[in-house]
Design a protein around this motif. Structure first.
Motif, PDB file in Angstrom:
ATOM      1  N   ARG A 146     -26.233  48.331 -12.170  1.00  0.00           N
ATOM      2  CA  ARG A 146     -26.156  48.005 -13.584  1.00  0.00           C
ATOM      3  C   ARG A 146     -26.931  46.718 -13.870  1.00  0.00           C
ATOM      4  O   ARG A 146     -27.255  45.963 -12.970  1.00  0.00           O
ATOM      5  CB  ARG A 146     -24.696  47.814 -14.015  1.00  0.00           C
ATOM      6  CG  ARG A 146     -23.854  49.078 -13.886  1.00  0.00           C
ATOM      7  CD  ARG A 146     -24.278  50.102 -14.944  1.00  0.00           C
ATOM      8  NE  ARG A 146     -23.370  51.222 -15.029  1.00  0.00           N
ATOM      9  CZ  ARG A 146     -23.573  52.396 -14.438  1.00  0.00           C
ATOM     10  NH1 ARG A 146     -24.634  52.580 -13.676  1.00  0.00           N
ATOM     11  NH2 ARG A 146     -22.721  53.383 -14.612  1.00  0.00           N
ATOM     12  N   GLY A 147     -27.157  46.456 -15.145  1.00  0.00           N
ATOM     13  CA  GLY A 147     -27.883  45.269 -15.573  1.00  0.00           C
ATOM     14  C   GLY A 147     -29.311  45.616 -15.934  1.00  0.00           C
ATOM     15  O   GLY A 147     -29.828  46.678 -15.567  1.00  0.00           O
ATOM     16  N   GLU A 148     -29.957  44.701 -16.639  1.00  0.00           N
ATOM     17  CA  GLU A 148     -31.346  44.935 -17.061  1.00  0.00           C
ATOM     18  C   GLU A 148     -32.260  45.231 -15.892  1.00  0.00           C
ATOM     19  O   GLU A 148     -33.138  46.072 -15.976  1.00  0.00           O
ATOM     20  CB  GLU A 148     -31.874  43.711 -17.821  1.00  0.00           C
ATOM     21  CG  GLU A 148     -31.423  43.643 -19.250  1.00  0.00           C
ATOM     22  CD  GLU A 148     -32.079  42.487 -19.980  1.00  0.00           C
ATOM     23  OE1 GLU A 148     -33.252  42.163 -19.696  1.00  0.00           O
ATOM     24  OE2 GLU A 148     -31.388  41.905 -20.831  1.00  0.00           O
ATOM     25  N   ASN A 149     -32.075  44.509 -14.810  1.00  0.00           N
ATOM     26  CA  ASN A 149     -32.930  44.676 -13.627  1.00  0.00           C
ATOM     27  C   ASN A 149     -32.169  45.287 -12.460  1.00  0.00           C
ATOM     28  O   ASN A 149     -32.552  45.097 -11.308  1.00  0.00           O
ATOM     29  CB  ASN A 149     -33.526  43.323 -13.223  1.00  0.00           C
ATOM     30  CG  ASN A 149     -34.387  42.748 -14.324  1.00  0.00           C
ATOM     31  OD1 ASN A 149     -35.255  43.427 -14.857  1.00  0.00           O
ATOM     32  ND2 ASN A 149     -34.129  41.502 -14.686  1.00  0.00           N
ATOM     33  N   LYS A 150     -31.089  45.980 -12.772  1.00  0.00           N
ATOM     34  CA  LYS A 150     -30.245  46.610 -11.737  1.00  0.00           C
ATOM     35  C   LYS A 150     -29.776  45.578 -10.722  1.00  0.00           C
ATOM     36  O   LYS A 150     -29.727  45.819  -9.528  1.00  0.00           O
ATOM     37  CB  LYS A 150     -30.996  47.751 -11.035  1.00  0.00           C
ATOM     38  CG  LYS A 150     -31.587  48.800 -11.957  1.00  0.00           C
ATOM     39  CD  LYS A 150     -30.499  49.582 -12.627  1.00  0.00           C
ATOM     40  CE  LYS A 150     -31.117  50.687 -13.487  1.00  0.00           C
ATOM     41  NZ  LYS A 150     -30.219  51.205 -14.454  1.00  0.00           N
TER      42      LYS A 150
END
Length: 195
Positions: A69-73
């Protein structure tokens, strides 16, 4: 279950993460779903990719998801959804039991989730921040330990509360019946059982 990180096969030829060197010469990688698939293959665990693109390993009484997860995994979470269903009245007792687990163990941290139909289920979770990469051996051993702990929690819960048979089916049937009653009332009709 123990895994020797040196026994894990090559991580994908062209798709192989570019190792860097951390202090002490340890390889640092940027894990992704392909790396987790290869690890699960090495552990001889069956898995699938669900409709949302998350990797899941199913067991008889639960499913373990491996999510980035997250913008940049940059956040890696191993989340376990336990199938055992409990009626809302059992939630205070469940909270006591999972508080004991959470005090005595490092992972997974377990919490309750109450569905709209009043059925309570348990979810276990462990997380790792991947920003800047992570030591490969640490990633492998953490993932393997988290899977083992998810299995261990299911066994521990069975020892504490007894087998899931009956209770889960009963709670699900009651919740479905109540939901059906509410739908009938909202629609202005009466529920009739033909039989």
């Amino acid at each position: 279950m123990s895994i020797d990180p040196s026994a894990i096969p090559n991580f994908g030829g062209q798709q192989r993460p570019t190792p860097q060197s951390a202090p002490g010469g340890s390889p640092v990688v940027n894990p992704d779903q392909d790396l987790v698939k290869q690890l699960l293959d090495q552990m001889e665990l069956k898995y699938l990719v669900d409709d949302e693109g998350d990797l899941a390993a199913p067991w008889e009484n639960f499913r373990v998801y491996f999510m980035f997860r997250g913008e940049n995994k940059e956040l890696y979470a191993v989340r376990t959804f336990y199938d055992r269903a409990y009626p809302l009245d059992d939630k205070p007792r469940l909270l006591e039991v999972i508080d004991e687990w959470n005090r005595d163990t490092l992972w997974p941290k377990v919490y309750t989730h109450t569905h709209d139909d009043g059925v309570v289920r348990l979810i276990g979770e462990a997380q790792m921040v991947l920003a800047g990469g992570v030591n490969l051996e640490h990633f492998v051993s953490s993932t393997a330990s988290w899977v083992q702990a998810a299995i261990g929690f299911d066994q521990w819960l069975t020892e504490r509360l007894g087998p899931a048979e009956g209770k889960a089916a009963e709670a699900a049937e009651e919740a479905q019946a109540e939901a059906g009653d509410q739908e009938g009332e909202q629609a202005g009709g009466e529920r009739t059982d033909e039989g």
